[in-house]
Write an enzyme that holds these catalytic residues in place. Sequence first.
Site, mmCIF file in Angstrom:
data_model
loop_
_atom_site.group_PDB
_atom_site.id
_atom_site.type_symbol
_atom_site.label_atom_id
_atom_site.label_comp_id
_atom_site.label_asym_id
_atom_site.label_seq_id
_atom_site.Cartn_x
_atom_site.Cartn_y
_atom_site.Cartn_z
ATOM 1 C CG ASN A 44 63.769 -7.942 36.716
ATOM 2 O OD1 ASN A 44 64.825 -8.060 37.327
ATOM 3 N ND2 ASN A 44 62.990 -8.979 36.435
ATOM 4 C CG HIS A 88 59.937 -4.819 33.285
ATOM 5 N ND1 HIS A 88 60.887 -5.720 32.917
ATOM 6 C CD2 HIS A 88 58.907 -5.576 33.743
ATOM 7 C CE1 HIS A 88 60.470 -6.948 33.139
ATOM 8 N NE2 HIS A 88 59.272 -6.882 33.636
ATOM 9 C CB CYS A 90 55.534 1.273 29.230
ATOM 10 S SG CYS A 90 54.585 0.599 30.603
#
Length: 418
Positions: free
Chosen positions: A315, A317, A352
């Site tokens: 995904n 991330h 992040c």
Amino acid sequence: MVATAATSAFFPAASPAPDSGAKTVKKLANLGVMKSKSAGSSGALQGKASAQVSPKINGTSVGLTKPVEGVKSEFETSSPAPRTFINTLPDWSMLLAAITTIFLAAEKQWMMLDWKPRRPDMLIDPFDLGRIVQDGRVFRQNFSIRSYEIGADRTASIETLMNHLQETALNHVKGAGLLGDGFGSTPEMCKKNLIWVVTRMQVVVDRYPTWGDVVQVDTWASPSGKNGMRRDWVLLDSKTGKTLTRASSIWVMMNKQTRKLSKIPEEVRGEIEPYFMDTVPVVEEDSRKLQKLDDNTADYVRTGLSPRWSDLDVNQHVNNVKYIGWILESAPLPILESYELSAMTLEYRRECGKDSALQSLTAVAGSGVGNLGTLADMDCQHLLRLENGAEIVRGRTSWRPKHASNFGTLGQIPAESI
């Protein structure tokens, strides 16, 4: 001759005509007659001589019959053998050798699969992919603790346990037939570009498994509010049945493109609700507020942290287990050496990216590291943030003294493990 015969076995040449030898002999005889006819000057006498007198070579008389037979036998000897079914077959030895090798390899693999352990405490089911139990709502899977999953104290790390929990959650979705193209997303979630993200995680570790232990992980899902899902785990010792770890988490949906939180669409709710269980969390909710740390309140700060490409999931991330490792980067070394993590509460504030620069902050509760001599339980506050101050994760960890039985001698690794 041998090379010619070998070549003809795979690339047969055209056989000479049966009467080619006779034609050659006839030509040689005609040449002899013509030569004898041209040798004399008188007609009848010369014709008779040509019929009776044998030609001479270097003064030696040579008969036509024997030389012709000699020429014929030479041609017969040099002619290849007639084509048959046998001499046109290729060499099957290479093919038979390859087939034998394949059968031997297959037999070896079958023996490995049919292998039975000599000791009951050895790994019996290394290929256990899990199964759904309890009316299709609980997923169960076994894991063996590998040598590369343990730390200096010969026990599994907290990251190892968290990875096993995450693996069973994904396999639960897959085993229920709800896995779409995304990472744990259902087909309807994929259509709407939605993914699951964790917002809160609570973990309690009663005992860490060691190298070679086989653990059983049970997981199930429950509703959490209007737009959330709770997932619980229980990790057991498969040999004794004792509980090793309990964990409870809260998940919400996020749009994969806009990266904003989303409500659960009715189509998605219809997919997942049949698999929900109405149970209480396996870990009692810790209602204590997680403190916000800064440079003034933190005892230890670790800077220069950044995600690697391998830290990203499908995904795009950072995997939530990676955050745990970053949080512990700022934990003081005396705690890591003398204590083990017994409980953890994490609140995920934002994600992040792959280019983020992170800082890890830790504050030790009470009298700090100077209290280690008492060997009493202690708590730590944690914060993972971006360099610009934006919060990524807030956390609190509880620690208990390591048992001497894990080491043999506290703080010293046994010689046989080196």
